[in-house]
Design a protein around this motif. Structure first.
Motif, PDB file in Angstrom:
ATOM      1  N   GLU A  87      27.416   8.217   5.461  1.00 13.64           N
ATOM      2  CA  GLU A  87      28.559   7.351   5.742  1.00 13.64           C
ATOM      3  C   GLU A  87      29.384   7.093   4.486  1.00 13.64           C
ATOM      4  O   GLU A  87      30.610   7.111   4.515  1.00 13.64           O
ATOM      5  CB  GLU A  87      28.071   6.013   6.329  1.00 13.64           C
ATOM      6  CG  GLU A  87      29.180   5.109   6.827  1.00 13.64           C
ATOM      7  CD  GLU A  87      29.906   5.665   8.041  1.00 13.64           C
ATOM      8  OE1 GLU A  87      31.025   5.205   8.321  1.00 13.64           O
ATOM      9  OE2 GLU A  87      29.341   6.569   8.711  1.00 13.64           O
ATOM     10  N   ILE A  88      28.704   6.856   3.366  1.00 13.81           N
ATOM     11  CA  ILE A  88      29.411   6.646   2.103  1.00 13.81           C
ATOM     12  C   ILE A  88      30.234   7.873   1.733  1.00 13.81           C
ATOM     13  O   ILE A  88      31.430   7.785   1.420  1.00 13.81           O
ATOM     14  CB  ILE A  88      28.419   6.310   0.976  1.00 13.81           C
ATOM     15  CG1 ILE A  88      27.781   4.935   1.208  1.00 13.81           C
ATOM     16  CG2 ILE A  88      29.115   6.347  -0.389  1.00 13.81           C
ATOM     17  CD1 ILE A  88      26.649   4.615   0.244  1.00 13.81           C
ATOM     18  N   SER A 138      22.512  16.822   8.205  1.00 11.84           N
ATOM     19  CA  SER A 138      22.792  15.865   9.276  1.00 11.84           C
ATOM     20  C   SER A 138      23.701  16.535  10.282  1.00 11.84           C
ATOM     21  O   SER A 138      24.795  17.008   9.931  1.00 11.84           O
ATOM     22  CB  SER A 138      23.448  14.597   8.714  1.00 11.84           C
ATOM     23  OG  SER A 138      23.736  13.680   9.746  1.00 11.84           O
ATOM     24  N   ASN A 139      23.238  16.574  11.526  1.00  9.62           N
ATOM     25  CA  ASN A 139      23.971  17.260  12.590  1.00  9.62           C
ATOM     26  C   ASN A 139      24.226  18.713  12.185  1.00  9.62           C
ATOM     27  O   ASN A 139      23.304  19.463  11.950  1.00  9.62           O
ATOM     28  CB  ASN A 139      25.261  16.511  12.920  1.00  9.62           C
ATOM     29  CG  ASN A 139      24.991  15.120  13.471  1.00  9.62           C
ATOM     30  OD1 ASN A 139      23.981  14.903  14.133  1.00  9.62           O
ATOM     31  ND2 ASN A 139      25.882  14.181  13.186  1.00  9.62           N
ATOM     32  N   ARG A 145      21.319  28.573  12.310  1.00 10.53           N
ATOM     33  CA  ARG A 145      22.731  28.338  12.600  1.00 10.53           C
ATOM     34  C   ARG A 145      23.506  28.061  11.309  1.00 10.53           C
ATOM     35  O   ARG A 145      22.965  27.542  10.339  1.00 10.53           O
ATOM     36  CB  ARG A 145      22.891  27.169  13.572  1.00 10.53           C
ATOM     37  CG  ARG A 145      22.585  25.807  12.978  1.00 10.53           C
ATOM     38  CD  ARG A 145      22.618  24.736  14.066  1.00 10.53           C
ATOM     39  NE  ARG A 145      22.512  23.401  13.525  1.00 10.53           N
ATOM     40  CZ  ARG A 145      21.394  22.843  13.104  1.00 10.53           C
ATOM     41  NH1 ARG A 145      20.267  23.528  13.161  1.00 10.53           N
ATOM     42  NH2 ARG A 145      21.370  21.608  12.628  1.00 10.53           N
ATOM     43  N   GLU A 146      24.753  28.409  11.325  1.00 11.42           N
ATOM     44  CA  GLU A 146      25.612  28.224  10.163  1.00 11.42           C
ATOM     45  C   GLU A 146      25.944  26.748  10.008  1.00 11.42           C
ATOM     46  O   GLU A 146      26.404  26.089  10.940  1.00 11.42           O
ATOM     47  CB  GLU A 146      26.905  29.030  10.335  1.00 11.42           C
ATOM     48  CG  GLU A 146      27.762  29.083   9.092  1.00 11.42           C
ATOM     49  CD  GLU A 146      27.161  29.955   8.004  1.00 11.42           C
ATOM     50  OE1 GLU A 146      27.548  29.773   6.844  1.00 11.42           O
ATOM     51  OE2 GLU A 146      26.315  30.811   8.322  1.00 11.42           O
ATOM     52  N   LEU A 147      25.708  26.203   8.808  1.00 13.82           N
ATOM     53  CA  LEU A 147      25.981  24.794   8.546  1.00 13.82           C
ATOM     54  C   LEU A 147      27.255  24.630   7.735  1.00 13.82           C
ATOM     55  O   LEU A 147      27.559  25.442   6.850  1.00 13.82           O
ATOM     56  CB  LEU A 147      24.811  24.162   7.770  1.00 13.82           C
ATOM     57  CG  LEU A 147      23.471  24.055   8.489  1.00 13.82           C
ATOM     58  CD1 LEU A 147      22.420  23.516   7.533  1.00 13.82           C
ATOM     59  CD2 LEU A 147      23.571  23.176   9.722  1.00 13.82           C
ATOM     60  N   LYS A 148      27.988  23.587   8.017  1.00 17.96           N
ATOM     61  CA  LYS A 148      29.124  23.221   7.177  1.00 17.96           C
ATOM     62  C   LYS A 148      28.573  22.687   5.860  1.00 17.96           C
ATOM     63  O   LYS A 148      27.484  22.124   5.804  1.00 17.96           O
ATOM     64  CB  LYS A 148      29.973  22.149   7.865  1.00 17.96           C
ATOM     65  CG  LYS A 148      30.568  22.571   9.201  1.00 17.96           C
ATOM     66  CD  LYS A 148      31.289  21.397   9.848  1.00 17.96           C
ATOM     67  CE  LYS A 148      31.783  21.752  11.234  1.00 17.96           C
ATOM     68  NZ  LYS A 148      32.396  20.583  11.930  1.00 17.96           N
TER      69      LYS A 148
END
Length: 216
Positions: A173-174, A77-78, A24-27
């Motif tokens: 998160e940072i 991540s995700n 799948r294409e990731l950002k």
């Protein structure tokens, strides 16, 4: 009719199989200085999933520092592939970094540590958004005669009983919270560096209060 149904079923299966091997294409997400160090050929890219724990990661980063390189930490991540820079002291060097005129933040495991000593409070890493808002509300946290905040130095330490997924959670998160502040028109508004520590400096007890000069 049965033959037609069978043929349609086989075609459906084959069509589905053709997508099994597709990724799948990731950002793509890049921290402030990742590309800068990469263009200077000063970056060594590290896949976080290849690391067993925080200690192994930090030791590897320390060796990069000894070689004059910067660690480019890559993790998924995700639906996003993150690219974040991190720093660690060189274990064979006696030099100490100069971190004056910085906004200091402290992270242990997946918690943000506020204050020291008896006033020390542990907050979930999601509290970082509130803490950054608190910093940017105070004028003395800004650079002299500038509209930019003094750079943040984030001291990060994680116990090895925590999986590398904890490190990924903190870095995500940072990177995300600072990206909200460093908008396109002001990319240098609040710079930051993440210093990977070999021990939890928030556990060091504060120095005892000085005795009054008037006491015997």
């Amino acid at each position: 009719m049965k033959n037609l149904t069978y043929i349609l079923f086989v075609l459906h299966v084959l069509s589905s199989c053709s997508h099994w091997g597709e990724r799948r294409e990731l950002k793509q997400f890049y921290s402030q200085d990742f590309t800068k160090f990469q263009e200077r050929d000063e970056l060594v890219v590290v896949d976080l999933d290849s690391m067993a724990n925080f200690s192994e990661l930090r030791e590897s980063m320390g060796q990069m520092t000894c070689a004059g390189k910067v660690a480019g930490l890559r993790f998924e991540s995700n639906d996003t592939l993150y690219h974040v820079t991190g720093f660690a002291d060189c274990p064979t060097s006696s030099e100490t970094g100069c971190y004056f005129r910085r906004n200091l933040l402290f992270v242990r495991n997946d918690s943000l540590i506020i204050e020291f000593g008896k006033n020390k409070v542990k907050k979930p890493i999601g509290y970082l958004k509130t803490e950054l808002e608190n910093i940017t509300r105070k004028t003395y946290n800004f650079q002299y005669r500038e509209n930019n905040v003094k750079p943040a130095l984030i001291h990060f330490y994680a116990d090895d009983k925590y999986p590398i997924a904890t490190t990924k959670k903190v870095l995500r998160e940072i990177a995300y919270q600072f990206s909200l502040l460093n908008i396109k028109d002001s990319p240098d508004y609040f710079k930051y560096n993440i210093l990977f520590e070999g021990f939890d400096i928030t556990s060091i007890p504060p120095p005892p209060p000085e005795l009054s000069a008037f006491e015997d």
